[in-house]
Motif scaffolding. Sequence first.
Motif, PDB file in Angstrom:
ATOM      1  N   ASP A 124       2.947   2.680   2.574  1.00 13.78           N
ATOM      2  CA  ASP A 124       2.580   3.226   3.694  1.00 13.78           C
ATOM      3  C   ASP A 124       3.540   4.235   3.850  1.00 13.78           C
ATOM      4  OD1 ASP A 124       0.359   1.659   4.078  1.00 13.78           O
ATOM      5  OD2 ASP A 124       1.312   0.311   5.487  1.00 13.78           O
TER       6      ASP A 124
ATOM      7  N   HIS B 251       0.791  -1.116  -0.164  1.00 11.64           N
ATOM      8  CA  HIS B 251       0.047  -0.006   0.054  1.00 11.64           C
ATOM      9  C   HIS B 251       0.875   1.341   0.108  1.00 11.64           C
ATOM     10  CE1 HIS B 251      -2.804  -2.857   1.479  1.00 11.64           C
ATOM     11  NE2 HIS B 251      -3.645  -2.505   0.840  1.00 11.64           N
TER      12      HIS B 251
ATOM     13  N   ASP C 299      -5.102   3.564   0.829  1.00 10.75           N
ATOM     14  CA  ASP C 299      -4.239   2.893   1.826  1.00 10.75           C
ATOM     15  C   ASP C 299      -4.795   1.440   2.277  1.00 10.75           C
ATOM     16  OD1 ASP C 299      -6.589   3.719   3.227  1.00 10.75           O
ATOM     17  OD2 ASP C 299      -5.372   4.662   4.674  1.00 10.75           O
TER      18      ASP C 299
END
Length: 245
Positions: free
Chosen positions: A103, A101, A162
């Motif tokens: 992050d 994702h 996300d």
Amino acid sequence: MHLVRRTQLGDIRSVQPGTLNAETCDHIVGDGGNLGGLAGADAHCQMLATTVGAGHRTWHAYLSTQARPGQPAVNARDRIGKGPWYNFRREMIAQDLAHLHGDTMELAHQGNNLNKLTGLTEKGQIVPGLYDYNDPRDGDWEYAKNTRFSSRHEMLTGTQPDGTAFTDSQDHTCDNWTSNKSPDPGKSGGDLSAADGRLNAQIGFPDRNGGGNGSWNSAHGTRGCAQADLPKTHGQGLFYCFATN
């Protein structure tokens, strides 16, 4: 379906038990955004994985659901295990959830390894994408459902970039994957954020090629939730599947 496996033992192409842990589903449910909820989508992933020798793993669809009265939201990223995930060819898609994702700034810049050549189906096939076999009839479900190479590169996710569920009041999940409803007359032509209030599903592109931001998991919405609505933006109702173990 797009399968992503979690093991390092091999790949689904050779149909060896215990190999695949990530994939794009090749066989659609066929009822638009009504996947039978998360349970139905998971069962579809499990069924397809079983047909190619990977059914001993636990498979979950990469889908979020939104909060409803008495029902908390479910985040797609919380459903798929911890990684790493590999595709049919034993190519790593992502090391872990943070890598998948993006992050951190560094991981977002690096990106995961999901693209047109790695986002394979459970059969090891590339998903036909935008302009691969360009035909104006691709937007018509009656044509697309019988045409093997019609564009179908949109993956249902209902998810923010996300990997978490949307928190606004707009529907992004076809009523938590239970609706096959078309928009009311005059509402299907609105912008793909569905700001007009119609039921729709957020989608992503395994080939990173399409409208919106080209995201693999959160590019834009659909024209509605009926099966006939999905091809209007080059989808057919496919979604990602990940092995959780």
